[in-house]
Design an enzyme around this catalytic site. Structure first.
Site, PDB file in Angstrom:
ATOM      1  N   THR A 135      16.446  96.838 -52.326  1.00  0.00           N
ATOM      2  CA  THR A 135      15.258  96.024 -52.548  1.00  0.00           C
ATOM      3  C   THR A 135      13.979  96.849 -52.409  1.00  0.00           C
ATOM      4  O   THR A 135      13.957  97.871 -51.720  1.00  0.00           O
ATOM      5  CB  THR A 135      15.244  94.880 -51.506  1.00  0.00           C
ATOM      6  OG1 THR A 135      13.991  94.214 -51.554  1.00  0.00           O
ATOM      7  CG2 THR A 135      15.451  95.390 -50.088  1.00  0.00           C
ATOM      8  N   ASP A 136      12.909  96.350 -53.010  1.00  0.00           N
ATOM      9  CA  ASP A 136      11.606  97.014 -52.841  1.00  0.00           C
ATOM     10  C   ASP A 136      11.034  96.800 -51.434  1.00  0.00           C
ATOM     11  O   ASP A 136      10.100  97.487 -51.029  1.00  0.00           O
ATOM     12  CB  ASP A 136      10.599  96.541 -53.914  1.00  0.00           C
ATOM     13  CG  ASP A 136      10.347  95.032 -53.912  1.00  0.00           C
ATOM     14  OD1 ASP A 136      10.957  94.309 -53.096  1.00  0.00           O
ATOM     15  OD2 ASP A 136       9.527  94.577 -54.747  1.00  0.00           O
ATOM     16  N   GLU A 137      11.635  95.847 -50.683  1.00  0.00           N
ATOM     17  CA  GLU A 137      11.077  95.541 -49.351  1.00  0.00           C
ATOM     18  C   GLU A 137      11.219  96.712 -48.382  1.00  0.00           C
ATOM     19  O   GLU A 137      10.538  96.744 -47.358  1.00  0.00           O
ATOM     20  CB  GLU A 137      11.740  94.288 -48.768  1.00  0.00           C
ATOM     21  CG  GLU A 137      11.562  93.087 -49.653  1.00  0.00           C
ATOM     22  CD  GLU A 137      11.759  91.753 -48.950  1.00  0.00           C
ATOM     23  OE1 GLU A 137      11.810  91.705 -47.715  1.00  0.00           O
ATOM     24  OE2 GLU A 137      11.849  90.748 -49.667  1.00  0.00           O
ATOM     25  N   TYR A 160      15.534  92.110 -42.040  1.00  0.00           N
ATOM     26  CA  TYR A 160      16.228  92.224 -43.334  1.00  0.00           C
ATOM     27  C   TYR A 160      15.911  93.562 -43.997  1.00  0.00           C
ATOM     28  O   TYR A 160      16.810  94.325 -44.351  1.00  0.00           O
ATOM     29  CB  TYR A 160      15.819  91.073 -44.275  1.00  0.00           C
ATOM     30  CG  TYR A 160      16.172  91.347 -45.725  1.00  0.00           C
ATOM     31  CD1 TYR A 160      17.498  91.381 -46.143  1.00  0.00           C
ATOM     32  CD2 TYR A 160      15.181  91.600 -46.680  1.00  0.00           C
ATOM     33  CE1 TYR A 160      17.835  91.658 -47.462  1.00  0.00           C
ATOM     34  CE2 TYR A 160      15.505  91.872 -48.003  1.00  0.00           C
ATOM     35  CZ  TYR A 160      16.832  91.903 -48.388  1.00  0.00           C
ATOM     36  OH  TYR A 160      17.164  92.190 -49.696  1.00  0.00           O
ATOM     37  N   ALA A 162      14.636  96.237 -42.785  1.00  0.00           N
ATOM     38  CA  ALA A 162      15.055  97.396 -41.977  1.00  0.00           C
ATOM     39  C   ALA A 162      16.558  97.631 -42.145  1.00  0.00           C
ATOM     40  O   ALA A 162      17.008  98.777 -42.219  1.00  0.00           O
ATOM     41  CB  ALA A 162      14.714  97.164 -40.509  1.00  0.00           C
ATOM     42  N   LYS A 164      18.317  96.844 -44.816  1.00  0.00           N
ATOM     43  CA  LYS A 164      18.526  97.385 -46.158  1.00  0.00           C
ATOM     44  C   LYS A 164      18.095  98.858 -46.212  1.00  0.00           C
ATOM     45  O   LYS A 164      18.748  99.683 -46.836  1.00  0.00           O
ATOM     46  CB  LYS A 164      17.737  96.573 -47.197  1.00  0.00           C
ATOM     47  CG  LYS A 164      18.272  95.168 -47.452  1.00  0.00           C
ATOM     48  CD  LYS A 164      19.678  95.119 -48.042  1.00  0.00           C
ATOM     49  CE  LYS A 164      19.766  95.632 -49.455  1.00  0.00           C
ATOM     50  NZ  LYS A 164      21.131  95.425 -50.023  1.00  0.00           N
ATOM     51  N   ASN A 189      11.525  91.093 -56.496  1.00  0.00           N
ATOM     52  CA  ASN A 189      12.040  89.714 -56.324  1.00  0.00           C
ATOM     53  C   ASN A 189      12.690  89.179 -57.592  1.00  0.00           C
ATOM     54  O   ASN A 189      12.062  89.153 -58.652  1.00  0.00           O
ATOM     55  CB  ASN A 189      10.896  88.763 -55.970  1.00  0.00           C
ATOM     56  CG  ASN A 189      10.482  88.879 -54.530  1.00  0.00           C
ATOM     57  OD1 ASN A 189      10.106  89.968 -54.086  1.00  0.00           O
ATOM     58  ND2 ASN A 189      10.547  87.795 -53.793  1.00  0.00           N
TER      59      ASN A 189
END
Ligand code: NAD
Ligand code: TDX
Length: 353
Positions: A135-137, A160, A162, A164, A189
């Site tokens: 993910t981009d997060e 979450y 962290a 990933k 997203n």
């Protein structure tokens, strides 16, 4: 070709398996522990009308090392695409340990099993691939300017993201240390049909239809970069053809929208589609912000556009219109999965425990 898809009973994994069943001749193994967010109806609908022997479901929790290894040894895949993860930020605030188990330990167990399998079968499998879907997060939170790209420093800020980020690091370490052929993709997203109605877009549609208040966290100015799920799946498939082993590709829709915009847009669309006398906008309520709420995500997709020649097929307006129609036509499914999950759209992620 045999492919092991992890997390195939989830939203993106389901879209990927449907596409693989329809457009390829892969033998597909779907490994999933079947969590609250899982549903196999969308796959079974297609599978029953195609070659039944091409698809097999493996009910395995990646946190279980020996079952994971058995599943990899049994399926003997040429390719593993790893999507299984706990995926909801709000749930990671309430129950972080589940995220450590599935996303970090689960990825480690899968990597170890993949490495053993790949080392044993190097002569038979020419182009083994471990593709990790992330993910981009992991890159953290942007201000009003700037974009994430493949070189952006990791700065995850929720349990979450962290977890990933940790899984991304593990996957990369298996490339550098053991030369396991890997690829990593970090996507923005996703939205579209069959998404469990806890994430913003399906939750807003369900709340509006049920005449319940629609919660916007904080001031609604947080921004996400939205991508229709089938466009994400297309990107994953194209990266298998043109991607370079060991590389990372950021996938984004170039569709930045604030949460307030998204919610109002859905309300307006529903007003038109349902001819409602009262505007759905009256249901909007600004509520207490998400703890550690990332302000803005934005992907610079130049690498995937230039090197893979991928770009999204749908505009945001086309994708959201399809999505709203799908949820309007599939309310029974939404009600059933919510009931099965024991979740009725209540606010989560406020550290209640
Ligand atoms: P989802 O929650 O809809 O589905 C995840 C699936 O993984 C579920 O079926 C679940 O049962 C399974 N799973 C979870 N832990 C498992 C375990 N320990 N063992 C076996 N199966 C397990 O998630 P999604 O939205 O489809 O996301 C899929 C992947 O894509 C995730 O890795 C997520 O981090 C990533 N991603 C999602 C988005 C998005 O917007 N949804 C964006 C970028 C990346
Ligand atoms: O009720 C809500 N009200 C609200 O304002 C919900 C559920 C969310 N929000 C806000 C929080 C976010 O700013 O909307 C935005 C989107 O929230 P989510 O749908 O929970 O997604 P997000 O936290 O951005 O994470 C998603 O994108 C990246 C996926 O859940 C992740 O799996 C993916 O990695």
């Amino acid at each position: 070709m045999k492919i092991l898809v992890t997390g195939g009973a989830g939203f993106i994994g389901g879209a990927l398996i449907r596409k693989l069943l329809q457009n390829t001749s892969y033998k597909i193994f779907n490994l999933d522990k079947l969590s609250y967010a899982s549903d196999l109806v969308s796959i079974n609908q297609i599978n029953s009308s195609s070659d039944i022997n091409r698809y097999e479901f493996l009910n395995v929790d990646l946190a279980d090392q020996s079952k994971t290894q058995d599943a990899v040894e049994y399926s003997k895949p040429d390719k593993i695409i790893h999507l299984a993860a706990e995926s909801h930020v709000d749930r990671s605030i309430d129950s972080p340990s589940l995220f450590i188990q599935s996303n970090i330990l689960g990825t480690f167990n899968l990597l170890e099993s993949a490495k053993i399998h790949w080392e044993k079968s190097k002569k038979d499998i020419i182009d083994f691939l471990f593709h990790h879907v992330s993910t981009d997060e992991v890159f953290g939170s942007l201000g009003s300017t700037g974009q994430f790209n493949e070189d952006t420093k990791y700065d995850p800020r929720s349990p979450y993201s962290a977890s990933k980020a940790s899984s991304d690091h593990l996957v990369r370490s298996y490339f550098h240390t053991y030369e396991l052929p890997i690829l990593i993709t970090n996507c923005s997203n996703n939205y579209g049909p069959w998404q469990f109605p806890e994430k913003l877009i399906p939750l807003v549609i369900m709340k509006a239809i049920s005449n319940e208040y629609i919660p916007i966290y904080g001031n609604g100015k947080n921004i996400r970069d939205w991508l229709f799920v089938d466009d994400h799946v297309d990107a994953l498939l194209q990266i298998w053809d043109r991607g370079v082993i060991g590389e990372t590709y950021c996938i984004g829709g170039e569709s930045e929208r604030s949460n307030k915009f998204i919610v109002e847009y859905i309300c307006e669309a529903l007003n038109k589609k349902l001819n409602n006398k009262k505007s759905f906008k009256e249901l909007i309520k600004f509520v207490k912000d998400r703890p550690g709420h990332d302000h803005r995500y934005s992907i610079n997709p130049n690498k995937i556009k230039n090197q893979i020649k991928w770009k999204p097929k749908l505009t945001f307006e086309e994708g959201i219109d399809r999505t709203i129609d799908w949820y309007l036509n599939n309310q029974a499914w939404c009600k059933r999965v919510l009931l099965d999950a024991g979740y009725s759209g209540e606010r989560i992620g406020l550290q209640k425990e």
